[in-house]
Every structure is written in structure tokens, then in C-alpha cells.
Design a protein around this motif. Structure first.
Motif, PDB file in Angstrom:
ATOM      1  N   TYR A 182       0.820  -1.214   0.000  1.00  0.00           N
ATOM      2  CA  TYR A 182       0.000   0.000   0.000  1.00  0.00           C
ATOM      3  C   TYR A 182       0.853   1.263   0.000  1.00  0.00           C
ATOM      4  O   TYR A 182       1.619   1.521   0.925  1.00  0.00           O
ATOM      5  CB  TYR A 182      -0.934   0.006   1.221  1.00  0.00           C
ATOM      6  CG  TYR A 182      -2.013   1.065   1.138  1.00  0.00           C
ATOM      7  CD1 TYR A 182      -3.174   0.842   0.400  1.00  0.00           C
ATOM      8  CD2 TYR A 182      -1.869   2.288   1.789  1.00  0.00           C
ATOM      9  CE1 TYR A 182      -4.158   1.798   0.309  1.00  0.00           C
ATOM     10  CE2 TYR A 182      -2.848   3.262   1.696  1.00  0.00           C
ATOM     11  CZ  TYR A 182      -3.998   3.002   0.951  1.00  0.00           C
ATOM     12  OH  TYR A 182      -4.971   3.971   0.860  1.00  0.00           O
ATOM     13  N   ASN A 183       0.701   2.007  -1.071  1.00  0.00           N
ATOM     14  CA  ASN A 183       1.317   3.328  -1.224  1.00  0.00           C
ATOM     15  C   ASN A 183       2.835   3.335  -0.989  1.00  0.00           C
ATOM     16  O   ASN A 183       3.355   4.163  -0.225  1.00  0.00           O
ATOM     17  CB  ASN A 183       0.640   4.336  -0.286  1.00  0.00           C
ATOM     18  CG  ASN A 183       0.813   5.765  -0.764  1.00  0.00           C
ATOM     19  OD1 ASN A 183       0.977   6.016  -1.953  1.00  0.00           O
ATOM     20  ND2 ASN A 183       0.789   6.714   0.170  1.00  0.00           N
ATOM     21  N   PRO A 184       3.573   2.463  -1.658  1.00  0.00           N
ATOM     22  CA  PRO A 184       5.037   2.481  -1.498  1.00  0.00           C
ATOM     23  C   PRO A 184       5.625   3.738  -2.140  1.00  0.00           C
ATOM     24  O   PRO A 184       5.095   4.229  -3.150  1.00  0.00           O
ATOM     25  CB  PRO A 184       5.485   1.221  -2.239  1.00  0.00           C
ATOM     26  CG  PRO A 184       4.402   0.978  -3.253  1.00  0.00           C
ATOM     27  CD  PRO A 184       3.132   1.430  -2.611  1.00  0.00           C
ATOM     28  N   PRO A 185       6.705   4.267  -1.576  1.00  0.00           N
ATOM     29  CA  PRO A 185       7.344   5.450  -2.175  1.00  0.00           C
ATOM     30  C   PRO A 185       7.969   5.099  -3.518  1.00  0.00           C
ATOM     31  O   PRO A 185       8.246   3.934  -3.806  1.00  0.00           O
ATOM     32  CB  PRO A 185       8.399   5.827  -1.138  1.00  0.00           C
ATOM     33  CG  PRO A 185       8.692   4.563  -0.410  1.00  0.00           C
ATOM     34  CD  PRO A 185       7.396   3.811  -0.372  1.00  0.00           C
ATOM     35  N   VAL A 207       1.569 -10.313  -5.916  1.00  0.00           N
ATOM     36  CA  VAL A 207       1.993  -9.039  -5.338  1.00  0.00           C
ATOM     37  C   VAL A 207       1.287  -7.904  -6.071  1.00  0.00           C
ATOM     38  O   VAL A 207       1.450  -7.740  -7.286  1.00  0.00           O
ATOM     39  CB  VAL A 207       3.525  -8.863  -5.438  1.00  0.00           C
ATOM     40  CG1 VAL A 207       3.946  -7.509  -4.883  1.00  0.00           C
ATOM     41  CG2 VAL A 207       4.232  -9.992  -4.684  1.00  0.00           C
ATOM     42  N   LYS A 208       0.491  -7.120  -5.330  1.00  0.00           N
ATOM     43  CA  LYS A 208      -0.296  -6.056  -5.927  1.00  0.00           C
ATOM     44  C   LYS A 208       0.071  -4.705  -5.295  1.00  0.00           C
ATOM     45  O   LYS A 208       0.105  -4.585  -4.069  1.00  0.00           O
ATOM     46  CB  LYS A 208      -1.792  -6.312  -5.729  1.00  0.00           C
ATOM     47  CG  LYS A 208      -2.267  -7.695  -6.190  1.00  0.00           C
ATOM     48  CD  LYS A 208      -2.113  -7.903  -7.680  1.00  0.00           C
ATOM     49  CE  LYS A 208      -2.625  -9.271  -8.108  1.00  0.00           C
ATOM     50  NZ  LYS A 208      -2.429  -9.509  -9.564  1.00  0.00           N
ATOM     51  N   PHE A 209       0.329  -3.731  -6.133  1.00  0.00           N
ATOM     52  CA  PHE A 209       0.603  -2.376  -5.665  1.00  0.00           C
ATOM     53  C   PHE A 209      -0.706  -1.598  -5.609  1.00  0.00           C
ATOM     54  O   PHE A 209      -1.500  -1.631  -6.558  1.00  0.00           O
ATOM     55  CB  PHE A 209       1.589  -1.674  -6.601  1.00  0.00           C
ATOM     56  CG  PHE A 209       3.003  -2.149  -6.466  1.00  0.00           C
ATOM     57  CD1 PHE A 209       3.954  -1.348  -5.840  1.00  0.00           C
ATOM     58  CD2 PHE A 209       3.407  -3.388  -6.948  1.00  0.00           C
ATOM     59  CE1 PHE A 209       5.276  -1.777  -5.692  1.00  0.00           C
ATOM     60  CE2 PHE A 209       4.706  -3.825  -6.815  1.00  0.00           C
ATOM     61  CZ  PHE A 209       5.645  -3.024  -6.187  1.00  0.00           C
ATOM     62  N   VAL A 210      -0.915  -0.932  -4.492  1.00  0.00           N
ATOM     63  CA  VAL A 210      -2.135  -0.150  -4.313  1.00  0.00           C
ATOM     64  C   VAL A 210      -1.766   1.289  -3.986  1.00  0.00           C
ATOM     65  O   VAL A 210      -0.970   1.544  -3.079  1.00  0.00           O
ATOM     66  CB  VAL A 210      -3.018  -0.732  -3.183  1.00  0.00           C
ATOM     67  CG1 VAL A 210      -4.286   0.107  -3.001  1.00  0.00           C
ATOM     68  CG2 VAL A 210      -3.384  -2.176  -3.464  1.00  0.00           C
TER      69      VAL A 210
END
Length: 289
Positions: A182-185, A207-210
Motif C-alpha cells: 500500500y502506497n510504497p514510495p 503481489v499487488k501495488f495499491v
């Protein structure tokens, strides 16, 4: 069409069951903790991880049994790793996903130690804890990763990340259902590109980016989680508050449950700061010639 589909599903199920029987025959008779570990569901996970190739699944499973006999993850007790968890960098959530699966919350921005070995041991403990708390019929868990406070100073070295990935993929195959980052830089993207090299394709797909401003990614996460259960750090309405003392009490209770499951005399363990020695795990029985 419907009847054909039903027959296909039945045939697939029968083929899977036959593969499980074949794998069980291939590994030979087991005893003690090895027997407890190698359930039909376990064998099915190893077969799935190796595309139902019995020989490859056997080799993978034998490596895990060898690893478990030396690393002894089921013997790790909370008081041995509690110092790693003081900030709540990894914890088991009090809620489940929509499928009723156990949820692990990882907060890499809360990294508080530098020992790779201790970090891995702490994570392995919580993996075992998550598994022992899976609902009946469940084999997988979900991960929520919160990047609040994450920086280059708190990120684990790539070598440590590689070792963690190796353990997860080699000894906990098909345990991960989904992992939401969640919300990686932005700078994390370079780190992930380096780490992704060690991920097998099946794991990488989980692996999912949100991102809060990306409606599609938020809606995808909400397919897996009730927004009322999700902490506000993940865009939900709940409050995430890690209480180390309360979590330690919960883990101490679970340690008793773990000992009972594996047939370990919990009297050999002390809930405190003293280390103790547990009985040796029963070896793999020799296959009859």
C-alpha cells in the motif's frame, strides 16, 4: 455444456487426488512431526508449486522436511523473538479477509533491528503462528504491507530480502494468497525490481501495488477486504493500534496451542526470558526397501 463441465471438474479432482497418493508413496512412511506436517492439503500445495510434477514436488518437500528438522520453526517461542516485534513491524491482524483467511500486517517503516537472522526468525515465527490460526479448510494467508515511515534507512538489505523470499517460496509454497503493497514510495520501485528477480512468476502475480489515488487498485484491494475492517493506513475505516504487551499475551497463549498441536511438552518452555530446550523432532522414517 454444464454436464461436461461437471465431468471435467470431477476428472481434475480425481487426477489431483491420484497425484497426492503418488507423492505420498514417493516420500515413503513418515513419523512424528513429519507425519503431522505432511497432510494431503500440504502435499497438494507442493504439487501445485511444482506444476503437479511428482518428482519435483518430492524433492521440494524433502528439502523442507530437512530444513524443518534443523531450523525447527515450530519450536520458536514468542519470548525468543519478542524484541523484534516491539514496534509492530510484523503482526497478525485481528480481522480476516473476505475469504476468512488469516492476515499478516507488515510495516517495514517500523524496522527496529539490524540482525538479518533475527528478523528472519521473527517472520518465520509469525508465519507459523498465522498457519496455526488458519480456519479449517484454509491453507493460505493474506498480507497487507504499510509503507508509512519507510525510508532507505529502514529498508532491509537485498540479501536479507532474498533469503526471506527463498524461505517463503521453498518451505511455505502456496501459503500466500495475495500481498498488497500500500502506497510504497517511488524509490521502492528500484528495490522491488531487484527483489522481483528472486520471485517465481506465480508469487510475483500475487503481489499487488495499491495507490490511494488509483481507483482501480483501491477497488481491487476492496474485493479482498471489507473497508470497515481495513485500518485507515490502508484506506479503511478501522484504527490500527499495535499494543506490544497485549500482542505478547496473545502469542504466549498461541505458543501453548502450537506446542499441543506438534506434540511438544509445553513444560519444556518457559514464558519469559529464559531459553529452554525442547525434545528433538521425530526423524523421517526409513522407506522400506
Amino acid at each position: 455444456m454444464f454436464l461436461r463441465r461437471r465431468h471435467t471438474q470431477k476428472d481434475d479432482s480425481e487426477q489431483r487426488d491420484a497425484k497426492v497418493i503418488e507423492l505420498r508413496t514417493a516420500i515413503g512412511p513418515l513419523s512424528g512431526r513429519c507425519s503431522l506436517f505432511c497432510t494431503d492439503a500440504c502435499l497438494m500445495r507442493y504439487l501445485e508449486a511444482r506444476n503437479w510434477n511428482v518428482d519435483k514436488a518430492r524433492k521440494m518437500l524433502e528439502e523442507t522436511l530437512k530444513w524443518r528438522s534443523t531450523y525447527k520453526p515450530e519450536e520458536i517461542r514468542w519470548h525468543e523473538v519478542a524484541h523484534e516485534g516491539e514496534t509492530g513491524k510484523v503482526s497478525r491482524a485481528s480481522f480476516h479477509d473476505r475469504q476468512g483467511r488469516t492476515v499478516l500486517i507488515l510495516r517495514p517503516g517500523m524496522q527496529n533491528t539490524t540482525s538479518a537472522e533475527n528478523n528472519i526468525r521473527h517472520l518465520v515465527y509469525l508465519l507459523e503462528n498465522a498457519i496455526i490460526n488458519l480456519s479449517e479448510g484454509q491453507e493460505q494467508m493474506s498480507w497487507l504491507i504499510d509503507f508509512t515511515g519507510f525510508s532507505l534507512n529502514t529498508s532491509v538489505p537485498i540479501r536479507t530480502a532474498r533469503d526471506i523470499i527463498y524461505i517463503l517460496q521453498s518451505h511455505y509454497p502456496e501459503r500466500l494468497a495475495i500481498a498488497f503493497l500500500y502506497n510504497p514510495p517511488r524509490f521502492f520501485e528500484a528495490f522491488y525490481k531487484a527483489v522481483r528477480y528472486f520471485l517465481d512468476p506465480k508469487t510475483a502475480q500475487k503481489v499487488k501495488f495499491v495507490y490511494p489515488k488509483n481507483k482501480d487498485s483501491v477497488e481491487m484491494m476492496q474485493l479482498y477486504f471489507d473497508i470497515e475492517n481495513l485500518p485507515n493506513e490502508f484506506g479503511g475505516n478501522a484504527t490500527l493500534k499495535y499494543d506490544h504487551e497485549e500482542f505478547s499475551r496473545l502469542m504466549a497463549q498461541d505458543d501453548v496451542k502450537t506446542a499441543k498441536f506438534w506434540g511438544i511438552d509445553e513444560k519444556t518452555y518457559q514464558i519469559g526470558n529464559e531459553h529452554s530446550v525442547a525434545p528433538e523432532p521425530a526423524p523421517i522414517a526409513q522407506q522400506a526397501s
